[in-house]
Design a protein around this motif. Structure first.
Motif, PDB file in Angstrom:
ATOM      1  N   ILE A 140       5.901   8.734   5.817  1.00  0.00           N
ATOM      2  CA  ILE A 140       5.711   7.677   4.517  1.00  0.00           C
ATOM      3  C   ILE A 140       3.707   6.939   5.483  1.00  0.00           C
ATOM      4  O   ILE A 140       3.741   6.586   4.310  1.00  0.00           O
ATOM      5  CB  ILE A 140       6.647   7.144   4.101  1.00  0.00           C
ATOM      6  CG1 ILE A 140       7.242   7.250   3.990  1.00  0.00           C
ATOM      7  CG2 ILE A 140       5.849   5.303   4.055  1.00  0.00           C
ATOM      8  CD1 ILE A 140       8.563   6.228   2.705  1.00  0.00           C
ATOM      9  N   THR A 141       4.589   6.438   6.219  1.00  0.00           N
ATOM     10  CA  THR A 141       2.887   5.720   6.648  1.00  0.00           C
ATOM     11  C   THR A 141       2.588   7.018   7.009  1.00  0.00           C
ATOM     12  O   THR A 141       0.871   5.642   7.199  1.00  0.00           O
ATOM     13  CB  THR A 141       3.356   4.731   8.588  1.00  0.00           C
ATOM     14  OG1 THR A 141       4.036   5.844   9.395  1.00  0.00           O
ATOM     15  CG2 THR A 141       4.874   3.390   7.854  1.00  0.00           C
ATOM     16  N   LYS A 188       1.452   9.562   0.048  1.00  0.00           N
ATOM     17  CA  LYS A 188       2.353   8.653   0.136  1.00  0.00           C
ATOM     18  C   LYS A 188       3.011   8.331  -0.781  1.00  0.00           C
ATOM     19  O   LYS A 188       4.313   7.683  -0.815  1.00  0.00           O
ATOM     20  CB  LYS A 188       1.259   7.593   0.650  1.00  0.00           C
ATOM     21  CG  LYS A 188       1.781   6.090   1.280  1.00  0.00           C
ATOM     22  CD  LYS A 188       0.960   5.367   1.622  1.00  0.00           C
ATOM     23  CE  LYS A 188       0.387   5.500   2.853  1.00  0.00           C
ATOM     24  NZ  LYS A 188       1.175   5.987   3.211  1.00  0.00           N
ATOM     25  N   MET A 237       7.059   8.007  -1.179  1.00  0.00           N
ATOM     26  CA  MET A 237       7.806   6.958  -1.289  1.00  0.00           C
ATOM     27  C   MET A 237       9.189   7.007  -1.432  1.00  0.00           C
ATOM     28  O   MET A 237       9.926   6.277  -1.933  1.00  0.00           O
ATOM     29  CB  MET A 237       6.885   5.355  -1.366  1.00  0.00           C
ATOM     30  CG  MET A 237       6.604   4.845   0.335  1.00  0.00           C
ATOM     31  SD  MET A 237       5.376   3.613   0.220  1.00  0.00           S
ATOM     32  CE  MET A 237       6.330   2.353   0.372  1.00  0.00           C
ATOM     33  N   GLY A 239       6.370   0.218   3.909  1.00  0.00           N
ATOM     34  CA  GLY A 239       6.982   1.346   3.522  1.00  0.00           C
ATOM     35  C   GLY A 239       7.401   1.518   5.058  1.00  0.00           C
ATOM     36  O   GLY A 239       8.693   2.111   4.995  1.00  0.00           O
ATOM     37  N   ALA A 251      11.071  -0.409  -0.653  1.00  0.00           N
ATOM     38  CA  ALA A 251      10.555  -0.082  -1.214  1.00  0.00           C
ATOM     39  C   ALA A 251       9.661   0.658  -2.376  1.00  0.00           C
ATOM     40  O   ALA A 251       8.554   0.780  -2.849  1.00  0.00           O
ATOM     41  CB  ALA A 251      10.516   1.933  -1.556  1.00  0.00           C
TER      42      ALA A 251
END
Ligand SMILES: [Fe+2]
Ligand SMILES: [Fe+2]
Lengths: 344, 279
Positions: A72-73, A81, A85, B52, B68
């Motif tokens: 995700i990062t 992204k 997520m 995140g 999230a």
């Protein structure tokens, strides 16, 4: 029979259903493809099988957040992204629906979760593999969510109502996930040589483990037959695996990736693709805890849970105080506990 | 930049539709508006990146989902704002997110602060959400229709974010002695970054303020609303409004605490390893 628990269950079942009318009605519902609902009588073994299957499935969703959460990062575009997520968040949601479905069978969520973080409960072995490259986000979506769909679409018709209904909701999201994974790989395969190589290398790693997600060959899968008789499971492991391979081959052609199996070829006579033997020794190894990430997966969730204990304790204490004050008149609505955020 | 029809704007709510609207109406942001949008976009992006980090690590599954969700909303705001900003310079949202260095990021410092424990995250989110509500409420009346459209959509979302922080503020403030102590410590740690949010000189490239009148929102104009809301919430939770001196600020000018560099290093690593690639 020596197992005292088993004897207890059998005795309990007799108590439950002294004249056998519960069993007759259950058999009739199964025979007519109707749904069993939480208030219906059901055999103890049916209940137990469902609890095991649904809680394992829930645990898989929860542990399955980690290999993708890993990126995700670092997702290489903001659009990816966002999609990633949302996907990982969907998986958490799946875990929650499934826990709710299992709870209708009388097993509480805390117990199931406790079994997960103490390593007692199983989850899908596929999530014990690691995600060293971005292409793994594509492979997981395409292959792992893809295999999950093949497995789960028939479960939408599972005889137990709450499970089947949870699966309908979940399957819709899984098919988005598969498409998104396919798109990630497609973009890579249309990209630079380095990106193409990343995609192929990742597919090489995930292909066989994804095929093993359907479980051992039918001959070695003793529990499957009872599940099929109960209409929890509708197709055998090997049937589902075949269906998956048949679906993948044309998609791999569109992607331009090679599926890593020299024996993969169309069999005109069968009307299916033939494919090579899978390495079940590796499957057994990973299942036995010797996969690339078994220890990390469980300990990560346990650590999160332990680090969050003070938060949940605060939520409980606050809820208790609120309900103690509950009768006092002019409580503001915005001070009421929001139950959806409470520890169960 | 004010040539968009209302119909075009009403659909210009996603980064994709914003890009399309800009292309169709041939109306990118001018430089000053772009720099304003960039600052707001950076705020949202850096905070989204922080949220995140919580995914798979939250105190309970519901919080994995909630954090999230908030992060996703903020990421959506960031993408819209960066897309619009980039239209002034022929750059995409990803050019701006992945190929600028630390000193070129113009987020205010609050947003880059570490997650800390859950209480610190809630403190940061409480301050951020209360600030965003004031900002987007005003900005939704901007003379710039694209900024107004982005703000109107964002406003509904940040309203929910504040509600989430507020619920946790109450729970942690009134819950146990430990949660109370942690919540207070989180507020104390984050409070030093409050003043910067409302500092007017933070509008970049707009030192005389005139060119963006009616388009941008002067940060100082939002202070009263924040002061009327947040201290009351803190007090209701049985906590003390911090009085610590404020940090130096300067995020809009590219001055950052030591936390931004590692965030960017992580966020940008893959994109920079494959310059020119598309994903
Ligand atoms: Fe799922
Ligand atoms: Fe999925």
């Amino acid at each position: 029979m020596a197992d005292p628990l088993r004897q207890l269950h059998a005795a309990h079942e007799l108590d439950d259903d002294p004249d056998g009318s519960g069993q007759r009605r259950f058999d009739e519902l199964i025979a007519t493809d109707s749904r069993i609902e939480p208030s219906d009588w059901m055999p103890a073994a049916y209940r137990k099988t469902l609890v095991r299957q649904i809680s394992q499935h829930a645990n898989s969703e929860i542990i399955g957040m980690q290999p993708e959460g890993n990126w995700i990062t670092r997702a290489p575009s903001l659009k990816r992204k966002a999609i990633l997520m949302a996907k990982v968040q969907d998986e958490a949601g799946h875990g929650l629906y499934l826990y709710s479905a299992a709870q209708t069978l009388g097993t509480d969520r805390d117990t199931m979760f406790e079994n997960l973080i103490t390593g007692k409960a199983k989850y899908s072995s596929i999530f014990n593999y690691t995600t060293p490259t971005w292409a793994d986000m594509g492979s997981i979506g395409w292959l792992v969510d893809g295999a999950a769909i093949c497995n789960q679409v028939p479960l939408c018709r599972a005889s137990y109502g709450p499970y089947g209904r949870a699966m309908v909701r979940i399957c819709k999201e899984e098919s988005f996930h598969q498409r998104q994974g396919f798109e990630i790989l497609l973009e890579l395969m249309r990209g630079t040589p380095a990106q193409q190589q990343m995609a192929q290398e990742s597919v090489n790693r995930w292909y066989a483990p994804a095929l093993m997600m359907f479980g051992p060959p039918d001959a070695d899968s003793p529990n499957s037959q009872q599940s099929m008789a109960w209409k929890i499971k509708r197709f055998s492991n090997d049937e589902l695996r075949q269906r998956f391979v048949d679906m993948l081959v044309p998609q791999a052609e569109i992607l331009g990736v090679t599926l890593p199996d020299p024996d993969l070829k169309w069999n005109e006579e069968r009307g299916h693709y033939d494919f090579g033997e899978l390495d079940w020794a590796e499957f057994t190894e990973v299942l036995a805890g010797r996969g690339p990430a078994n220890a990390i997966r469980v300990s990560r969730r346990r650590t999160a849970h332990e680090n969050g204990e003070w938060v949940r304790a605060a939520a409980r204490a606050y809820a208790d105080k609120q309900s103690a004050d509950g009768q006092s008149a002019d409580r503001q609505t915005n001070q009421a506990p929001a139950h959806e955020w409470m520890a169960s | 930049m004010s040539g968009h029809s209302n119909r075009a704007i009403s659909t210009a709510l996603t980064p994709e539709s914003i890009r399309q609207t800009i292309t169709e109406t041939d109306a990118g942001a001018d430089d000053a508006v772009a720099r304003y949008a960039l600052g707001l976009g950076d705020d949202a992006l850096v905070l989204a990146q922080r949220l995140g980090e919580w995914v798979t690590n939250a105190p309970e599954l519901e919080e994995d989902v909630a954090l999230a969700n908030i992060g996703l909303d903020l990421l959506g705001h960031a993408r819209s704002l960066l897309t619009y900003a980039g239209s002034a310079w022929g750059q995409s949202e990803d050019d701006l997110a992945y190929f600028r260095d630390e000193a070129q990021f113009t987020n205010r410092q609050l947003f880059e602060q570490p997650n800390g424990d859950f209480a610190q995250t809630i403190a940061r989110q409480l301050i951020a959400s209360a600030y965003f509500i004031g900002l987007y409420r005003e900005l939704s009346a901007s003379a710039d229709p694209l900024l107004a459209g982005i703000a109107a959509k964002a406003l509904k979302e940040v309203d929910y974010h504040l509600d989430h922080s507020e619920q946790w503020l109450l729970r942690l403030g009134h819950g146990t002695a430990e949660s109370h102590r942690r919540m207070q410590r989180g507020l104390d740690a984050m409070w030093v970054f409050v003043d910067e949010l409302f500092t007017d000189d933070a509008i970049p490239g707009d030192e005389d303020a005139a060119p963006l009148a009616g388009i941008a929102v002067a940060p100082s104009s939002l202070r009263a609303g924040f002061d009327a809301l947040v201290p009351r919430l803190i007090t209701q939770a049985g906590l003390t409004v911090p009085t610590a001196p404020s940090a130096r600020g300067g995020g809009r000018q590219g001055s950052h605490t030591e936390y931004l560099g590692p965030i960017l290093a992580e966020m940008q690593v893959l994109a920079r390893a494959h310059p020119g690639a598309s994903w």
